[in-house]
Motif scaffolding. Sequence first.
Motif, mmCIF file in Angstrom:
data_model
loop_
_atom_site.group_PDB
_atom_site.id
_atom_site.type_symbol
_atom_site.label_atom_id
_atom_site.label_comp_id
_atom_site.label_asym_id
_atom_site.label_seq_id
_atom_site.Cartn_x
_atom_site.Cartn_y
_atom_site.Cartn_z
ATOM 1 N N VAL A 1 0.794 -1.231 0.000
ATOM 2 C CA VAL A 1 0.000 0.000 0.000
ATOM 3 C C VAL A 1 0.829 1.285 0.000
ATOM 4 N N ARG A 2 2.071 1.215 0.487
ATOM 5 C CA ARG A 2 2.910 2.416 0.540
ATOM 6 C C ARG A 2 4.245 2.130 -0.134
ATOM 7 N N ASP A 3 4.907 3.200 -0.551
ATOM 8 C CA ASP A 3 6.189 3.052 -1.255
ATOM 9 C C ASP A 3 7.263 2.478 -0.334
ATOM 10 N N ALA A 4 8.251 1.805 -0.973
ATOM 11 C CA ALA A 4 9.396 1.293 -0.210
ATOM 12 C C ALA A 4 10.034 2.481 0.510
ATOM 13 N N GLY A 5 10.427 2.264 1.731
ATOM 14 C CA GLY A 5 11.024 3.369 2.487
ATOM 15 C C GLY A 5 10.047 3.944 3.500
ATOM 16 N N PHE A 6 8.760 3.686 3.295
ATOM 17 C CA PHE A 6 7.782 4.141 4.293
ATOM 18 C C PHE A 6 8.035 3.343 5.576
ATOM 19 N N ASP A 7 8.127 4.039 6.704
ATOM 20 C CA ASP A 7 8.530 3.309 7.915
ATOM 21 C C ASP A 7 7.414 3.130 8.946
ATOM 22 N N GLY A 8 6.171 3.380 8.537
ATOM 23 C CA GLY A 8 5.055 3.170 9.470
ATOM 24 C C GLY A 8 4.842 1.690 9.758
ATOM 25 N N VAL A 9 4.341 1.402 10.961
ATOM 26 C CA VAL A 9 4.042 0.010 11.334
ATOM 27 C C VAL A 9 2.570 -0.107 11.704
ATOM 28 N N ASN A 10 2.091 -1.325 11.630
ATOM 29 C CA ASN A 10 0.683 -1.565 11.952
ATOM 30 C C ASN A 10 0.528 -2.921 12.599
ATOM 31 N N ARG A 11 -0.199 -2.939 13.709
ATOM 32 C CA ARG A 11 -0.492 -4.235 14.329
ATOM 33 C C ARG A 11 -1.883 -4.640 13.877
ATOM 34 N N ASP B 1 -0.139 -13.149 15.483
ATOM 35 C CA ASP B 1 0.810 -12.853 16.563
ATOM 36 C C ASP B 1 0.617 -11.443 17.136
ATOM 37 N N ARG B 2 -0.229 -10.625 16.501
ATOM 38 C CA ARG B 2 -0.548 -9.277 16.985
ATOM 39 C C ARG B 2 0.688 -8.393 17.135
ATOM 40 N N LYS B 3 1.709 -8.684 16.306
ATOM 41 C CA LYS B 3 2.917 -7.856 16.348
ATOM 42 C C LYS B 3 2.763 -6.687 15.391
ATOM 43 N N ALA B 4 3.282 -5.529 15.782
ATOM 44 C CA ALA B 4 3.265 -4.399 14.861
ATOM 45 C C ALA B 4 4.341 -4.634 13.805
ATOM 46 N N THR B 5 3.919 -4.801 12.556
ATOM 47 C CA THR B 5 4.890 -5.075 11.487
ATOM 48 C C THR B 5 4.905 -3.909 10.509
ATOM 49 N N ASP C 1 -10.329 -7.815 -5.286
ATOM 50 C CA ASP C 1 -11.021 -7.351 -6.503
ATOM 51 C C ASP C 1 -11.623 -5.974 -6.279
ATOM 52 N N ILE C 2 -12.125 -5.773 -5.073
ATOM 53 C CA ILE C 2 -12.627 -4.450 -4.675
ATOM 54 C C ILE C 2 -11.851 -4.063 -3.423
ATOM 55 N N CYS C 3 -11.228 -2.917 -3.470
ATOM 56 C CA CYS C 3 -10.369 -2.521 -2.347
ATOM 57 C C CYS C 3 -11.189 -2.405 -1.047
ATOM 58 N N ASP C 4 -10.697 -3.068 -0.021
ATOM 59 C CA ASP C 4 -11.369 -3.014 1.289
ATOM 60 C C ASP C 4 -10.322 -2.950 2.409
ATOM 61 N N ILE C 5 -9.149 -2.419 2.054
ATOM 62 C CA ILE C 5 -8.019 -2.451 2.989
ATOM 63 C C ILE C 5 -8.304 -1.655 4.265
ATOM 64 N N CYS C 6 -8.926 -0.496 4.117
ATOM 65 C CA CYS C 6 -9.238 0.321 5.304
ATOM 66 C C CYS C 6 -10.147 -0.451 6.259
ATOM 67 N N VAL C 7 -11.089 -1.190 5.681
ATOM 68 C CA VAL C 7 -12.045 -1.950 6.507
ATOM 69 C C VAL C 7 -11.322 -3.107 7.189
ATOM 70 N N LYS C 8 -10.482 -3.793 6.426
ATOM 71 C CA LYS C 8 -9.758 -4.951 6.975
ATOM 72 C C LYS C 8 -8.811 -4.552 8.095
ATOM 73 N N GLU C 9 -8.167 -3.404 7.946
ATOM 74 C CA GLU C 9 -7.123 -3.049 8.908
ATOM 75 C C GLU C 9 -7.623 -2.209 10.086
ATOM 76 N N CYS C 10 -8.876 -1.847 10.062
ATOM 77 C CA CYS C 10 -9.395 -1.027 11.168
ATOM 78 C C CYS C 10 -9.312 -1.804 12.483
ATOM 79 N N PRO C 11 -8.596 -1.279 13.479
ATOM 80 C CA PRO C 11 -8.454 -2.034 14.729
ATOM 81 C C PRO C 11 -9.736 -2.093 15.555
ATOM 82 N N ILE C 12 -10.715 -1.282 15.197
ATOM 83 C CA ILE C 12 -11.984 -1.280 15.936
ATOM 84 C C ILE C 12 -12.986 -2.240 15.287
#
Length: 274
Positions: free
Chosen positions: A186-196, A202-206, A216-227
Amino acid sequence: MSKNKTDIGRRQFFKTGAIAIGSLAIVGAASNYLKANKKNNIPDTNTLRPPGAIDEETFVSECIKCGLCVQICPIQAIKLADIDAGLDYGTPYIEVRSQACDFSCDSLQCVETCPTAVLDFQQFKREGEKAIEKYDKEMAGKQMDKNYNPFKVQIIAMKEHVKMGVAKLNTSTCLAYQGKGFSGTVRDAGFDGVNRSPYTTDRKATPVVDKKYSSDICDICVKECPIGEKAIVMEVQTDGTKKPKVLDGCTGCGVCVMVCPTEEPSIIVEPIKA
Ligand code: SF4
Ligand code: SF4
Ligand code: SF4
């Protein structure tokens, strides 16, 4: 009294008066500057105060800029504002496109550690206690669930009670709204943000850039929402397609902003301006 002394007295009076008026003018100008500055310093979109921040004016005047909230955050989500930043110098903020609060610490450590309570922990503590009481009431007389973990019940309630801002979709650039999917990182190489991610076991922030997506249909925001589904869902439309929809449970954590694959994020967080 001699004329000379009267003249000196008069001159002194005018001199003191001039200094007083000058000082008042400087104080007035400084206060106008601060007022104007304060107006400018209201956090911008995607730039938020940490969880639990009290109203902005009191926050700015009572935060002692100790940086404890910065130090305790395991993912370095919190920064202290620079002299030229939009926020008041030395006060903490989270810029979610660079590093969102993914609740990695699981216990709102930044809030708990704040010595001045400008990050107000009591509200979260109460929510946590209420959730345990509610759970215990529901379970009264029943066999105890072997997976019951009061700590987990408490932290979920605490996290869900956070309100840093509210996510808003830009429907003209959001891939799902254009009927498009997404494959890759989702982000360019060099982006240093992490997400658990809530979807890893393993619930590790990677690192965000370590994860590859394919849909097929972007749903990344929904999938990654921690809530989860209290905050954002893929809503089925009348034509059968699915599009993301932000709900009242959104905490404004900004994970969706950090992982949105469009160049300018198609979802933003508007801060709560108390
Ligand atoms: S609540 Fe978020 S910002 Fe605060 S310490 Fe935990 S992970 Fe960091
Ligand atoms: S811990 Fe509290 S007082 Fe210290 S910088 Fe953070 S918000 Fe301000
Ligand atoms: S939709 Fe979810 S990921 Fe996005 S800001 Fe709200 S709570 Fe955070």
